[in-house]
Design a protein around this motif. Structure first.
Motif, PDB file in Angstrom:
ATOM      1  N   ASP A 157       0.832  -1.207   0.000  1.00  0.00           N
ATOM      2  CA  ASP A 157       0.000   0.000   0.000  1.00  0.00           C
ATOM      3  C   ASP A 157       0.868   1.259   0.000  1.00  0.00           C
ATOM      4  O   ASP A 157       0.567   2.236  -0.681  1.00  0.00           O
ATOM      5  CB  ASP A 157      -0.923   0.028   1.223  1.00  0.00           C
ATOM      6  N   LEU A 158       1.944   1.220   0.765  1.00  0.00           N
ATOM      7  CA  LEU A 158       2.863   2.354   0.852  1.00  0.00           C
ATOM      8  C   LEU A 158       3.515   2.626  -0.500  1.00  0.00           C
ATOM      9  O   LEU A 158       3.555   3.768  -0.967  1.00  0.00           O
ATOM     10  CB  LEU A 158       3.914   2.079   1.923  1.00  0.00           C
ATOM     11  N   LYS A 159       4.010   1.574  -1.146  1.00  0.00           N
ATOM     12  CA  LYS A 159       4.618   1.724  -2.475  1.00  0.00           C
ATOM     13  C   LYS A 159       3.633   2.361  -3.449  1.00  0.00           C
ATOM     14  O   LYS A 159       3.984   3.277  -4.192  1.00  0.00           O
ATOM     15  CB  LYS A 159       5.051   0.367  -3.024  1.00  0.00           C
ATOM     16  N   TYR A 160       2.417   1.863  -3.437  1.00  0.00           N
ATOM     17  CA  TYR A 160       1.392   2.368  -4.346  1.00  0.00           C
ATOM     18  C   TYR A 160       1.071   3.838  -4.054  1.00  0.00           C
ATOM     19  O   TYR A 160       0.958   4.652  -4.973  1.00  0.00           O
ATOM     20  CB  TYR A 160       0.129   1.512  -4.232  1.00  0.00           C
ATOM     21  N   ALA A 161       0.969   4.185  -2.786  1.00  0.00           N
ATOM     22  CA  ALA A 161       0.626   5.557  -2.404  1.00  0.00           C
ATOM     23  C   ALA A 161       1.740   6.545  -2.720  1.00  0.00           C
ATOM     24  O   ALA A 161       1.469   7.727  -2.961  1.00  0.00           O
ATOM     25  CB  ALA A 161       0.294   5.609  -0.916  1.00  0.00           C
ATOM     26  N   LEU A 162       2.985   6.087  -2.745  1.00  0.00           N
ATOM     27  CA  LEU A 162       4.102   6.996  -3.017  1.00  0.00           C
ATOM     28  C   LEU A 162       4.268   7.294  -4.511  1.00  0.00           C
ATOM     29  O   LEU A 162       4.912   8.272  -4.874  1.00  0.00           O
ATOM     30  CB  LEU A 162       5.400   6.422  -2.453  1.00  0.00           C
ATOM     31  N   ARG A 163       3.685   6.478  -5.371  1.00  0.00           N
ATOM     32  CA  ARG A 163       3.830   6.658  -6.819  1.00  0.00           C
ATOM     33  C   ARG A 163       3.415   8.047  -7.317  1.00  0.00           C
ATOM     34  O   ARG A 163       4.110   8.621  -8.154  1.00  0.00           O
ATOM     35  CB  ARG A 163       3.068   5.575  -7.557  1.00  0.00           C
ATOM     36  N   PRO A 164       2.302   8.629  -6.841  1.00  0.00           N
ATOM     37  CA  PRO A 164       1.911   9.954  -7.351  1.00  0.00           C
ATOM     38  C   PRO A 164       2.874  11.079  -7.000  1.00  0.00           C
ATOM     39  O   PRO A 164       2.786  12.168  -7.555  1.00  0.00           O
ATOM     40  CB  PRO A 164       0.551  10.215  -6.697  1.00  0.00           C
ATOM     41  N   LEU A 165       3.786  10.842  -6.077  1.00  0.00           N
ATOM     42  CA  LEU A 165       4.731  11.885  -5.686  1.00  0.00           C
ATOM     43  C   LEU A 165       5.854  12.064  -6.692  1.00  0.00           C
ATOM     44  O   LEU A 165       6.691  12.934  -6.533  1.00  0.00           O
ATOM     45  CB  LEU A 165       5.327  11.555  -4.314  1.00  0.00           C
ATOM     46  N   LYS A 166       5.883  11.253  -7.735  1.00  0.00           N
ATOM     47  CA  LYS A 166       6.977  11.308  -8.702  1.00  0.00           C
ATOM     48  C   LYS A 166       7.069  12.687  -9.349  1.00  0.00           C
ATOM     49  O   LYS A 166       6.100  13.208  -9.857  1.00  0.00           O
ATOM     50  CB  LYS A 166       6.796  10.251  -9.783  1.00  0.00           C
ATOM     51  N   ASN A 167       8.281  13.254  -9.287  1.00  0.00           N
ATOM     52  CA  ASN A 167       8.520  14.513  -9.986  1.00  0.00           C
ATOM     53  C   ASN A 167       9.844  14.483 -10.727  1.00  0.00           C
ATOM     54  O   ASN A 167      10.262  15.475 -11.279  1.00  0.00           O
ATOM     55  CB  ASN A 167       8.433  15.717  -9.036  1.00  0.00           C
ATOM     56  N   GLY A 168      10.528  13.345 -10.716  1.00  0.00           N
ATOM     57  CA  GLY A 168      11.742  13.174 -11.505  1.00  0.00           C
ATOM     58  C   GLY A 168      13.018  13.693 -10.900  1.00  0.00           C
ATOM     59  O   GLY A 168      14.081  13.523 -11.469  1.00  0.00           O
ATOM     60  N   SER A 169      12.978  14.334  -9.726  1.00  0.00           N
ATOM     61  CA  SER A 169      14.208  14.919  -9.215  1.00  0.00           C
ATOM     62  C   SER A 169      14.662  14.365  -7.873  1.00  0.00           C
ATOM     63  O   SER A 169      15.767  14.648  -7.441  1.00  0.00           O
ATOM     64  CB  SER A 169      14.055  16.434  -9.089  1.00  0.00           C
ATOM     65  N   LYS A 170      13.823  13.601  -7.194  1.00  0.00           N
ATOM     66  CA  LYS A 170      14.199  13.070  -5.881  1.00  0.00           C
ATOM     67  C   LYS A 170      13.849  11.602  -5.788  1.00  0.00           C
ATOM     68  O   LYS A 170      13.022  11.087  -6.513  1.00  0.00           O
ATOM     69  CB  LYS A 170      13.477  13.845  -4.774  1.00  0.00           C
ATOM     70  N   TYR A 171      14.510  10.946  -4.838  1.00  0.00           N
ATOM     71  CA  TYR A 171      14.306   9.528  -4.598  1.00  0.00           C
ATOM     72  C   TYR A 171      13.464   9.296  -3.341  1.00  0.00           C
ATOM     73  O   TYR A 171      13.535  10.073  -2.395  1.00  0.00           O
ATOM     74  CB  TYR A 171      15.635   8.824  -4.341  1.00  0.00           C
TER      75      TYR A 171
END
Length: 171
Positions: free
Chosen positions: A126-140
């Protein structure tokens, strides 16, 4: 694993050291694990490395953060480390997602989530799935699940590997 190039190795170094970390014992509280990891990183991120003809001594600032709006441990202003013990409920998961979302603005390279104790695999998914929308290409953002086997002399640290228990990705 990712490569940041020659000028930017904080995240990779921190990530790899955490993957090698094994807690000294099973702690009753998250604070015990936090202090154990802090001491380990302070020692290992600032040790000499290199070989016979080349030696490099790093001088990374590792500190325990204080306050409700900061990660548990920080390496310079580059990497935040959020440690969670017993991630096993939706409420804990939701709180962690909110924390990581806020922390990403505070650390230049990203945030590493370290899970210890009794971790529910479905909550990690669930955590992995919820973090996906935070993608902005510059941070890990990475998730490392540490198997709670205290150190034993002459034994290798036992860590979870693979996408199923360790998420690695850009955000």
């Amino acid at each position: 694993m990712f490569s940041f190039g020659s000028n930017n190795g904080y995240y990779n170094d921190v990530f790899n050291e955490i993957k090698r970390w094994t807690p000294a014992k099973k702690y009753r509280s998250e604070k015990g694990y936090q202090e154990d990891l802090y001491k380990y990183l302070k020692r290992n991120l600032n040790s000499s490395r290199g070989g016979m003809f080349y030696s490099e001594t790093r001088n990374m600032s590792v500190r325990m953060e204080a306050g409700r709006n900061l990660c548990d441990i920080a390496v310079e202003q580059h990497v935040g480390i959020e440690l969670k013990k017993d991630l096993n409920t939706k409420a804990k998961n939701d709180r962690l997602i909110g924390q990581v979302s806020r922390y990403l603005g505070d650390y230049r390279e990203g945030v590493i989530i370290v899970l210890v104790g009794e971790t529910n695999e479905s909550k990690v998914d669930d955590l992995k799935y919820a973090l996906r929308p935070l993608k902005n290409g510059s941070k890990y953002v990475d998730i490392i699940t540490v198997i709670n086997n205290p150190k034993k002399q002459n034994s290798q640290p036992k860590q979870s590997n693979g996408f199923g228990s360790s998420f690695t990705g850009w955000i």
